[in-house]
Design a protein around this motif. Structure first.
Motif, PDB file in Angstrom:
ATOM      1  N   ALA A   4     148.230 -48.521 103.762  1.00 31.69           N
ATOM      2  CA  ALA A   4     147.980 -49.870 104.293  1.00 31.69           C
ATOM      3  C   ALA A   4     147.929 -49.850 105.820  1.00 31.69           C
ATOM      4  O   ALA A   4     147.062 -50.483 106.431  1.00 31.69           O
ATOM      5  N   VAL A   5     148.841 -49.111 106.442  1.00 35.41           N
ATOM      6  CA  VAL A   5     148.848 -49.026 107.908  1.00 35.41           C
ATOM      7  C   VAL A   5     147.594 -48.308 108.406  1.00 35.41           C
ATOM      8  O   VAL A   5     147.029 -48.673 109.452  1.00 35.41           O
TER       9      VAL A   5
ATOM     10  N   PHE B  83     142.445 -48.702 111.193  1.00 37.30           N
ATOM     11  CA  PHE B  83     140.991 -48.564 111.197  1.00 37.30           C
ATOM     12  C   PHE B  83     140.318 -49.860 111.644  1.00 37.30           C
ATOM     13  O   PHE B  83     139.395 -49.848 112.470  1.00 37.30           O
ATOM     14  N   HIS B  84     140.781 -50.988 111.127  1.00 38.35           N
ATOM     15  CA  HIS B  84     140.185 -52.267 111.506  1.00 38.35           C
ATOM     16  C   HIS B  84     140.551 -52.668 112.934  1.00 38.35           C
ATOM     17  O   HIS B  84     139.787 -53.370 113.606  1.00 38.35           O
ATOM     18  N   LEU B  85     141.701 -52.218 113.405  1.00 35.32           N
ATOM     19  CA  LEU B  85     142.140 -52.541 114.763  1.00 35.32           C
ATOM     20  C   LEU B  85     141.468 -51.642 115.802  1.00 35.32           C
ATOM     21  O   LEU B  85     141.338 -52.014 116.972  1.00 35.32           O
ATOM     22  N   SER B  86     141.030 -50.480 115.374  1.00 28.74           N
ATOM     23  CA  SER B  86     140.513 -49.458 116.288  1.00 28.74           C
ATOM     24  C   SER B  86     139.412 -49.940 117.234  1.00 28.74           C
ATOM     25  O   SER B  86     139.491 -49.666 118.441  1.00 28.74           O
ATOM     26  N   PRO B  87     138.380 -50.664 116.771  1.00 39.27           N
ATOM     27  CA  PRO B  87     137.339 -51.098 117.731  1.00 39.27           C
ATOM     28  C   PRO B  87     137.890 -51.993 118.837  1.00 39.27           C
ATOM     29  O   PRO B  87     137.393 -51.968 119.958  1.00 39.27           O
ATOM     30  N   LEU B  88     138.916 -52.763 118.494  1.00 44.20           N
ATOM     31  CA  LEU B  88     139.489 -53.691 119.468  1.00 44.20           C
ATOM     32  C   LEU B  88     140.272 -52.945 120.541  1.00 44.20           C
ATOM     33  O   LEU B  88     140.188 -53.252 121.726  1.00 44.20           O
ATOM     34  N   VAL B  89     141.041 -51.933 120.117  1.00 43.20           N
ATOM     35  CA  VAL B  89     141.911 -51.213 121.041  1.00 43.20           C
ATOM     36  C   VAL B  89     141.171 -50.071 121.744  1.00 43.20           C
ATOM     37  O   VAL B  89     141.279 -49.893 122.960  1.00 43.20           O
ATOM     38  N   LEU B  90     140.414 -49.292 120.985  1.00 43.88           N
ATOM     39  CA  LEU B  90     139.719 -48.135 121.548  1.00 43.88           C
ATOM     40  C   LEU B  90     138.371 -48.492 122.156  1.00 43.88           C
ATOM     41  O   LEU B  90     137.858 -47.766 123.005  1.00 43.88           O
ATOM     42  N   GLY B  91     137.776 -49.578 121.655  1.00 46.05           N
ATOM     43  CA  GLY B  91     136.407 -49.895 122.030  1.00 46.05           C
ATOM     44  C   GLY B  91     135.450 -49.319 120.993  1.00 46.05           C
ATOM     45  O   GLY B  91     135.770 -48.343 120.302  1.00 46.05           O
TER      46      GLY B  91
ATOM     47  N   LYS C 207     137.924 -45.500 104.660  1.00 49.79           N
ATOM     48  CA  LYS C 207     137.722 -44.925 103.329  1.00 49.79           C
ATOM     49  C   LYS C 207     138.863 -43.975 102.960  1.00 49.79           C
ATOM     50  O   LYS C 207     139.277 -43.891 101.802  1.00 49.79           O
ATOM     51  N   TYR C 208     139.373 -43.265 103.951  1.00 53.89           N
ATOM     52  CA  TYR C 208     140.521 -42.383 103.707  1.00 53.89           C
ATOM     53  C   TYR C 208     141.708 -43.179 103.181  1.00 53.89           C
ATOM     54  O   TYR C 208     142.344 -42.805 102.177  1.00 53.89           O
ATOM     55  N   GLY C 209     142.015 -44.307 103.826  1.00 52.63           N
ATOM     56  CA  GLY C 209     143.123 -45.129 103.368  1.00 52.63           C
ATOM     57  C   GLY C 209     142.877 -45.724 101.996  1.00 52.63           C
ATOM     58  O   GLY C 209     143.778 -45.762 101.147  1.00 52.63           O
ATOM     59  N   VAL C 210     141.638 -46.168 101.748  1.00 58.22           N
ATOM     60  CA  VAL C 210     141.305 -46.767 100.452  1.00 58.22           C
ATOM     61  C   VAL C 210     141.381 -45.724  99.336  1.00 58.22           C
ATOM     62  O   VAL C 210     141.921 -45.989  98.248  1.00 58.22           O
ATOM     63  N   LEU C 211     140.846 -44.527  99.575  1.00 59.98           N
ATOM     64  CA  LEU C 211     140.917 -43.469  98.560  1.00 59.98           C
ATOM     65  C   LEU C 211     142.366 -43.114  98.244  1.00 59.98           C
ATOM     66  O   LEU C 211     142.717 -42.851  97.085  1.00 59.98           O
ATOM     67  N   LEU C 212     143.213 -43.104  99.269  1.00 56.35           N
ATOM     68  CA  LEU C 212     144.628 -42.818  99.046  1.00 56.35           C
ATOM     69  C   LEU C 212     145.268 -43.919  98.207  1.00 56.35           C
ATOM     70  O   LEU C 212     146.045 -43.648  97.278  1.00 56.35           O
TER      71      LEU C 212
ATOM     72  N   SER D  90     153.205 -53.511 101.413  1.00 54.37           N
ATOM     73  CA  SER D  90     151.860 -52.967 101.644  1.00 54.37           C
ATOM     74  C   SER D  90     150.753 -53.869 101.099  1.00 54.37           C
ATOM     75  O   SER D  90     149.684 -53.988 101.719  1.00 54.37           O
ATOM     76  N   TYR D  91     150.979 -54.495  99.952  1.00 54.52           N
ATOM     77  CA  TYR D  91     149.929 -55.331  99.361  1.00 54.52           C
ATOM     78  C   TYR D  91     149.651 -56.546 100.237  1.00 54.52           C
ATOM     79  O   TYR D  91     148.495 -56.851 100.567  1.00 54.52           O
ATOM     80  N   SER D  92     150.709 -57.239 100.653  1.00 58.41           N
ATOM     81  CA  SER D  92     150.526 -58.395 101.551  1.00 58.41           C
ATOM     82  C   SER D  92     149.950 -57.957 102.889  1.00 58.41           C
ATOM     83  O   SER D  92     149.096 -58.647 103.462  1.00 58.41           O
ATOM     84  N   LEU D  93     150.389 -56.824 103.387  1.00 54.10           N
ATOM     85  CA  LEU D  93     149.856 -56.313 104.654  1.00 54.10           C
ATOM     86  C   LEU D  93     148.371 -56.020 104.528  1.00 54.10           C
ATOM     87  O   LEU D  93     147.583 -56.361 105.419  1.00 54.10           O
ATOM     88  N   TYR D  94     147.991 -55.410 103.426  1.00 53.09           N
ATOM     89  CA  TYR D  94     146.587 -55.073 103.205  1.00 53.09           C
ATOM     90  C   TYR D  94     145.721 -56.333 103.150  1.00 53.09           C
ATOM     91  O   TYR D  94     144.639 -56.385 103.743  1.00 53.09           O
ATOM     92  N   LEU D  95     146.184 -57.353 102.449  1.00 51.71           N
ATOM     93  CA  LEU D  95     145.395 -58.568 102.285  1.00 51.71           C
ATOM     94  C   LEU D  95     145.328 -59.407 103.559  1.00 51.71           C
ATOM     95  O   LEU D  95     144.279 -59.988 103.871  1.00 51.71           O
ATOM     96  N   LEU D  96     146.428 -59.477 104.292  1.00 46.54           N
ATOM     97  CA  LEU D  96     146.535 -60.456 105.370  1.00 46.54           C
ATOM     98  C   LEU D  96     146.186 -59.906 106.754  1.00 46.54           C
ATOM     99  O   LEU D  96     145.896 -60.696 107.662  1.00 46.54           O
ATOM    100  N   HIS D  97     146.215 -58.596 106.944  1.00 46.50           N
ATOM    101  CA  HIS D  97     146.028 -58.085 108.302  1.00 46.50           C
ATOM    102  C   HIS D  97     144.646 -58.422 108.856  1.00 46.50           C
ATOM    103  O   HIS D  97     144.488 -58.665 110.043  1.00 46.50           O
TER     104      HIS D  97
END
Length: 432
Positions: free
Chosen positions: A20-21, A26-34, A49-54, A333-340
């Motif tokens: 989940a983290v 991954f979703h935060l990366s464009p914001l922080v890294l550009g 995809k790595y996180g989803v496959l896991l 993790s489930y709530s984190l995944y849905l709400l982040h």
């Protein structure tokens, strides 16, 4: 091989939390890294995809274990629905509030095909019906729900122990170019398909709970394999790029089941190794065969390799104490995944023009976002998920009788046999 504690598998909790983290990062990366740095990372490994496959590999391990522990399809489905729907509906409610406030807008597919979108969300299958989820991560729930239905069908027909065949077969079938929108080529077809799925899933769950027409419901469950096989990319709104990729996601889940069965002595080392190797090579090979680029080969090799190394490491450490923080992450993790992703939409509104801010500011905002996301997920877990699970236990106790322990059944059979033998002896003495 010693079986793990079936009550609480801390290493799997840790894996779920880590996955989940990873997706959140991954979703935060464009914001922080550009965007440029984010895309540079994506050229080597797709962390999303790595996180989803896991996640899917862990689900494949846990779901059959949960079902077989219950020993009852009715108990499994009451518990599962009360486990996943409350947080899911809460996430949709959060989106609705933000849309009403004007801070975000409903997905275009929901506005254009509202009836189909509502029905698709009712069954958790928006991606397989060509709809964007109210939250962008909802697409994975389509495959989770499909897996629940298929595994339930296999259990009803006593075919659930053949996990290696299902994993290998789906991975190999993914090399075939399959239809992408057989059941939803136009809006009318999608609406009809969505309505049929609501009816079929509703009746199937009812059959399992009432323990009536279970084989019929099981056949319908197995038939749900047809949906990702022939309708995996219904429209451009589907996140999965083609039906063959949808089959690979299910193959990964069955690979998790293969690991579970091998660990518990229900499957030999050779068939387990063959199945896991077939799935790993199938995921990489099918992407290379269909996409035809070395970039796809490189990225998907990295994705699969990273998932394998991560899971093997966690598996090797399964009998050691797990840090409490990681198990806590697993619980939320489930709530984190849905709400982040819902919270992430708010960041540019709270910090305007963040993309042009200095790096230190972007990192500070990213850290603050992670802390807030973890806090919100914890609150959702405590206030939504836990009450939902408690409701599931109450409904199970009310609607379904407790299962008779195997030891008691054996005692009852022995007593019955003894009684029948004594009656027969008495009858023979009377005849004499």
């Amino acid at each position: 091989m010693t079986a793990p504690n079936p009550v609480r598998l801390a290493w799997l909790d840790a894996l779920r939390g880590y996955a989940a983290v990873t997706v959140m990062a991954f979703h935060l990366s464009p914001l922080v890294l550009g965007n440029e740095r984010h895309l540079a990372v994506m050229r080597h490994i797709d962390l999303g995809k790595y996180g989803v496959l896991l996640f899917f590999l862990v689900s494949g391990y846990v779901i059959p274990m949960s079902l077989e522990k219950h020993g009852s399809l009715g108990r499994f489905w009451i518990g599962r629905l009360c486990r996943i729907y409350p947080a899911y509906l809460f996430a949709i409610a959060c989106v609705a509030v933000l849309c009403t406030a004007g801070w975000m807008s409903w997905q275009a597919s929901l506005r254009q095909e509202t009836v189909t979108g509502v029905l698709a969300h009712a069954t958790m299958m928006p991606d397989l019906l060509g709809q964007r989820g109210a939250a962008r991560v909802f697409w994975t729930l389509s495959y989770e729900m499909t897996f629940y239905l298929v595994v339930s069908g296999l259990f009803a027909w006593k075919l659930h122990r053949h996990s290696a065949w299902w994993a290998s077969g789906l991975a190999l079938l993914a090399f075939v170019r399959l239809p992408d929108n057989l059941f939803g080529a136009d809006p009318g077809q999608r609406r009809i398909t969505a309505a049929i799925l609501v009816v079929v899933i509703g009746l199937s769950v009812l059959a399992y709970v009432m323990d009536r027409f279970v084989l019929l419901a099981g056949a319908a469950g197995i038939a749900f394999l047809l949906l990702p096989a022939f309708n995996g990319h219904d429209t451009k709104n589907s996140t999965v790029i083609a039906s063959w990729q949808g089959l690979l996601l299910l193959a990964v889940m069955f690979a998790g089941t293969v690991i579970y069965r091998w660990q518990h002595g229900q499957l030999g080392r050779r068939p387990a190794t063959f199945a896991l190797t077939t799935v790993a090579l199938g995921v990489v090979g099918a992407h290379w065969a269909h996409l035809g680029t070395y970039a796809a080969l490189r990225v998907w090799s990295a994705n699969v390799g990273a998932v394998a190394v991560t899971f093997l490491f966690a598996y090797a450490m399964r009998n050691r104490p797990v840090p409490a923080f990681l198990t806590w992450l697993g619980r939320i993790s489930y709530s984190l995944y849905l709400l982040h992703v819902v919270l992430l939409i708010l960041v540019p509104r709270i910090v305007p023009d963040i993309g042009n801010s200095a790096g230190v500011i972007r990192v500070a905002v990213g850290v603050a976002y992670v802390i807030i996301a973890l806090g919100v997920a914890w609150l959702a877990y405590r206030m939504v998920e836990l009450p939902g699970q408690a409701l599931g236990r109450k409904l199970t106790a009310k609607l379904l009788p407790p299962p008779v322990p195997a030891s008691l059944l054996a005692t009852q059979r022995a007593a019955t046999a003894t009684g029948q033998g004594e009656n027969a002896r008495r009858a023979s003495r009377l005849d004499a």
